[in-house]
Design a protein around this motif. Structure first.
Motif, PDB file in Angstrom:
ATOM      1  N   VAL A  43     -22.958 -19.859  24.965  1.00 38.78           N
ATOM      2  CA  VAL A  43     -21.742 -19.282  25.544  1.00 38.78           C
ATOM      3  C   VAL A  43     -21.549 -19.620  27.183  1.00 38.78           C
ATOM      4  N   ILE A  44     -22.758 -19.538  27.908  1.00 41.59           N
ATOM      5  CA  ILE A  44     -22.447 -20.175  29.349  1.00 41.59           C
ATOM      6  C   ILE A  44     -21.769 -21.524  29.283  1.00 41.59           C
ATOM      7  N   GLY A  45     -22.532 -22.396  28.390  1.00 41.19           N
ATOM      8  CA  GLY A  45     -21.679 -23.881  28.463  1.00 41.19           C
ATOM      9  C   GLY A  45     -20.342 -23.588  28.050  1.00 41.19           C
ATOM     10  N   LEU A  46     -19.893 -22.758  26.947  1.00 37.79           N
ATOM     11  CA  LEU A  46     -18.645 -22.935  26.544  1.00 37.79           C
ATOM     12  C   LEU A  46     -17.472 -22.232  27.662  1.00 37.79           C
ATOM     13  N   ARG A  47     -18.250 -21.075  28.386  1.00 38.03           N
ATOM     14  CA  ARG A  47     -17.412 -20.470  29.578  1.00 38.03           C
ATOM     15  C   ARG A  47     -17.539 -21.422  30.412  1.00 38.03           C
ATOM     16  N   ASN A  48     -18.089 -22.194  30.897  1.00 39.31           N
ATOM     17  CA  ASN A  48     -17.965 -23.184  31.919  1.00 39.31           C
ATOM     18  C   ASN A  48     -16.814 -24.522  31.666  1.00 39.31           C
ATOM     19  N   PHE A  49     -16.906 -24.624  30.209  1.00 40.78           N
ATOM     20  CA  PHE A  49     -15.944 -25.695  29.743  1.00 40.78           C
ATOM     21  C   PHE A  49     -14.320 -25.056  29.832  1.00 40.78           C
ATOM     22  N   LYS A  50     -14.553 -23.726  29.277  1.00 42.82           N
ATOM     23  CA  LYS A  50     -13.085 -22.933  29.434  1.00 42.82           C
ATOM     24  C   LYS A  50     -12.572 -23.016  30.833  1.00 42.82           C
ATOM     25  N   GLU A  51     -13.681 -22.665  31.888  1.00 36.34           N
ATOM     26  CA  GLU A  51     -13.119 -22.430  33.258  1.00 36.34           C
ATOM     27  C   GLU A  51     -12.601 -23.678  33.707  1.00 36.34           C
ATOM     28  N   GLN A  52     -13.478 -24.938  33.352  1.00 37.53           N
ATOM     29  CA  GLN A  52     -12.686 -26.091  33.724  1.00 37.53           C
ATOM     30  C   GLN A  52     -11.462 -26.274  33.230  1.00 37.53           C
ATOM     31  N   PRO A  72      -0.967 -21.440  29.889  1.00 39.20           N
ATOM     32  CA  PRO A  72      -2.174 -21.137  30.860  1.00 39.20           C
ATOM     33  C   PRO A  72      -2.642 -19.705  30.603  1.00 39.20           C
ATOM     34  N   LEU A  73      -1.991 -18.704  30.164  1.00 38.42           N
ATOM     35  CA  LEU A  73      -2.528 -17.667  30.093  1.00 38.42           C
ATOM     36  C   LEU A  73      -3.493 -17.295  29.007  1.00 38.42           C
ATOM     37  N   LEU A  74      -3.306 -18.410  27.888  1.00 43.08           N
ATOM     38  CA  LEU A  74      -4.148 -18.382  26.742  1.00 43.08           C
ATOM     39  C   LEU A  74      -5.441 -18.769  27.367  1.00 43.08           C
ATOM     40  N   ALA A  75      -5.338 -19.983  28.163  1.00 41.19           N
ATOM     41  CA  ALA A  75      -6.591 -20.477  28.924  1.00 41.19           C
ATOM     42  C   ALA A  75      -7.527 -19.485  29.383  1.00 41.19           C
ATOM     43  N   ASP A  76      -6.928 -19.037  30.288  1.00 42.34           N
ATOM     44  CA  ASP A  76      -7.544 -17.441  30.866  1.00 42.34           C
ATOM     45  C   ASP A  76      -8.099 -16.516  29.969  1.00 42.34           C
ATOM     46  N   HIS A  77      -7.208 -16.283  28.942  1.00 38.34           N
ATOM     47  CA  HIS A  77      -7.436 -15.278  27.958  1.00 38.34           C
ATOM     48  C   HIS A  77      -8.996 -15.556  27.120  1.00 38.34           C
ATOM     49  N   VAL A  78      -9.154 -16.761  27.210  1.00 32.68           N
ATOM     50  CA  VAL A  78     -10.364 -17.351  26.336  1.00 32.68           C
ATOM     51  C   VAL A  78     -11.546 -17.275  27.115  1.00 32.68           C
ATOM     52  N   LEU A  79     -11.332 -17.424  28.333  1.00 36.43           N
ATOM     53  CA  LEU A  79     -12.215 -17.494  29.483  1.00 36.43           C
ATOM     54  C   LEU A  79     -12.745 -16.205  29.760  1.00 36.43           C
ATOM     55  N   ARG A  80     -11.887 -15.036  29.697  1.00 36.54           N
ATOM     56  CA  ARG A  80     -12.456 -13.477  29.778  1.00 36.54           C
ATOM     57  C   ARG A  80     -13.254 -13.178  28.426  1.00 36.54           C
ATOM     58  N   GLU A  81     -12.655 -13.529  27.310  1.00 36.89           N
ATOM     59  CA  GLU A  81     -13.753 -13.144  26.168  1.00 36.89           C
ATOM     60  C   GLU A  81     -14.958 -13.927  26.273  1.00 36.89           C
ATOM     61  N   ALA A  82     -15.100 -15.025  26.702  1.00 35.25           N
ATOM     62  CA  ALA A  82     -16.480 -15.591  26.800  1.00 35.25           C
ATOM     63  C   ALA A  82     -17.194 -14.833  27.903  1.00 35.25           C
ATOM     64  N   ASN A  83     -16.622 -14.321  29.073  1.00 35.16           N
ATOM     65  CA  ASN A  83     -17.322 -13.632  30.085  1.00 35.16           C
ATOM     66  C   ASN A  83     -17.752 -12.247  29.408  1.00 35.16           C
ATOM     67  N   HIS A  84     -16.786 -11.598  28.643  1.00 40.46           N
ATOM     68  CA  HIS A  84     -16.880 -10.363  28.206  1.00 40.46           C
ATOM     69  C   HIS A  84     -18.213 -10.525  26.854  1.00 40.46           C
ATOM     70  N   TYR A  85     -18.479 -11.536  26.255  1.00 37.80           N
ATOM     71  CA  TYR A  85     -19.624 -11.552  25.169  1.00 37.80           C
ATOM     72  C   TYR A  85     -20.576 -11.789  26.040  1.00 37.80           C
ATOM     73  N   LEU A  86     -20.479 -12.857  27.211  1.00 32.67           N
ATOM     74  CA  LEU A  86     -21.897 -13.052  28.019  1.00 32.67           C
ATOM     75  C   LEU A  86     -22.458 -11.795  28.427  1.00 32.67           C
ATOM     76  N   ARG A  87     -21.493 -10.881  29.124  1.00 30.66           N
ATOM     77  CA  ARG A  87     -22.084  -9.567  29.558  1.00 30.66           C
ATOM     78  C   ARG A  87     -22.959  -8.779  28.347  1.00 30.66           C
ATOM     79  N   LEU A  88     -22.222  -8.792  27.180  1.00 27.94           N
ATOM     80  CA  LEU A  88     -22.895  -7.975  25.947  1.00 27.94           C
ATOM     81  C   LEU A  88     -24.331  -8.588  25.620  1.00 27.94           C
TER      82      LEU A  88
END
Length: 325
Positions: free
Chosen positions: A276-285, A301-317
């Motif tokens: 998830v860290i790898g995918l989160r970094n890919f999404k941020e790029q 653009p908002l979809l790109a930010d949307h999926v980044l936030r979901e990765a951040n959420h899962y990483l916290r969980l």
């Protein structure tokens, strides 16, 4: 859908740890802040993907988006100094890119977006002893029940749209699998709210496994959507997204095996954190490139930010699950 039903079945079992009033309020607010934004963005993406013939359907989706924004505004009003510092620091509610992504998406689609909500969320402060939350239980319960009713209506509407698309009675630039994806996420949100209203906390190993199954499935589908929405000339990005898609398919299979072999869970959780860290970094790029108009795609653009936030959420969980294990 099977995973959602499995989560729902577990959520309805008896014997879970009962949340205190403070935990109920905090978890409810954090869940609504995250998912109300997710749901309202689903409505934006669905509306933007419809052709001129279905402007009436698009208008109904925008109306639902407006209602969701109003509910999100209510959640923000209640949330200051009542949610955890960890959630605010996780970039799962808003990121440094969200405002720019909203402005760009509003410009490109013509769909109005209430950016003031984002500004207010950026100003939220974490839980404080100076904030009294006594007596908020009733307001929170009203918020949860309104969110459930509204999200159930949105699910029914999107299921009808999906049926029409699947039967070639409507056209959408959104993949049918994407429509299924957003319906499942909304149903998952409803399940969490139902669980909160029963004061049940996610605490057992079985529940953690089901959470990881659900989110590894979501991360895999994100990777496939990104792959499919990229321009054919973006070969390097396509290959990277394809690699993530295959990795999460493998990880999902391993996570499902942990349901029968719980001793595998610590290993699976560790792998999930790494991937998830790898995918989160890919999404941020990706969001950076899309905002700079340096990536060719049909990704709003908002979809790109949307999926980044979901990765951040899962990483916290995942980090919280690791501590529990």
């Amino acid at each position: 859908m099977v995973m959602i039903l499995q989560c729902r079945a577990i959520a309805m079992k008896r014997g879970d740890i009962v949340l205190s009033d403070k935990e109920y309020i905090r978890h409810s607010l954090e869940t609504n802040l995250f998912f109300l934004r997710i749901v309202k963005e689903h409505e934006i993406f669905a509306a933007a993907s419809l052709p001129p013939r279905d402007r009436g359907v698009a208008s109904q989706l925008v109306f639902m988006k407006n209602s969701t924004e109003q509910l999100l505004s209510e959640a923000i009003d209640l949330a200051d100094r009542a949610v955890s510092h960890e959630v605010l620091a996780s970039d799962e509610l808003v990121t440094d890119y969200t405002l720019d992504a909203e402005r760009a998406t509003q410009f490109l689609t013509g769909i109005p977006i209430n950016t003031d909500l984002t500004r207010r969320e950026l100003e939220l402060r974490g839980s404080s002893k100076g904030r009294s939350i006594e007596g908020l239980q009733k307001e929170i319960s009203v918020l949860n029940r309104k969110a459930m009713a509204m999200t159930k209506a949105a699910v029914a509407f999107k299921k009808k749209l999906l049926k029409n698309v699947s039967e070639c009675r409507a056209f959408s630039y959104t993949y049918p699998t994407m429509l299924e994806h957003v319906i499942e996420e909304a149903e998952y949100y409803i399940m969490l709210l139902e669980k909160l209203e029963k004061r049940d906390g996610i605490d057992s190993v079985k529940e953690i496994i089901q959470q990881e199954i659900n989110w590894n499935h979501i991360m895999g589908e994100h990777s496939k959507f990104i792959r499919g929405y990229l321009d054919p000339e973006e070969e390097k990005l396509f290959d990277a997204a394809d690699t993530f898609a295959k990795e999460f398919d493998r990880l999902l299979e391993k996570t499902e095996k942990a349901a029968d072999n719980p001793e595998l869970l610590p290993e699976v959780t560790g792998e999930s954190i790494k991937d998830v860290i790898g995918l989160r970094n890919f999404k941020e790029q990706g969001i950076e490139g899309i905002l700079k108009c340096s990536i060719k795609s049909v990704i709003p653009p908002l979809l790109a930010d949307h999926v980044l936030r979901e990765a951040n959420h899962y990483l916290r969980l995942l980090k919280a699950f690791k501590e529990k294990l």
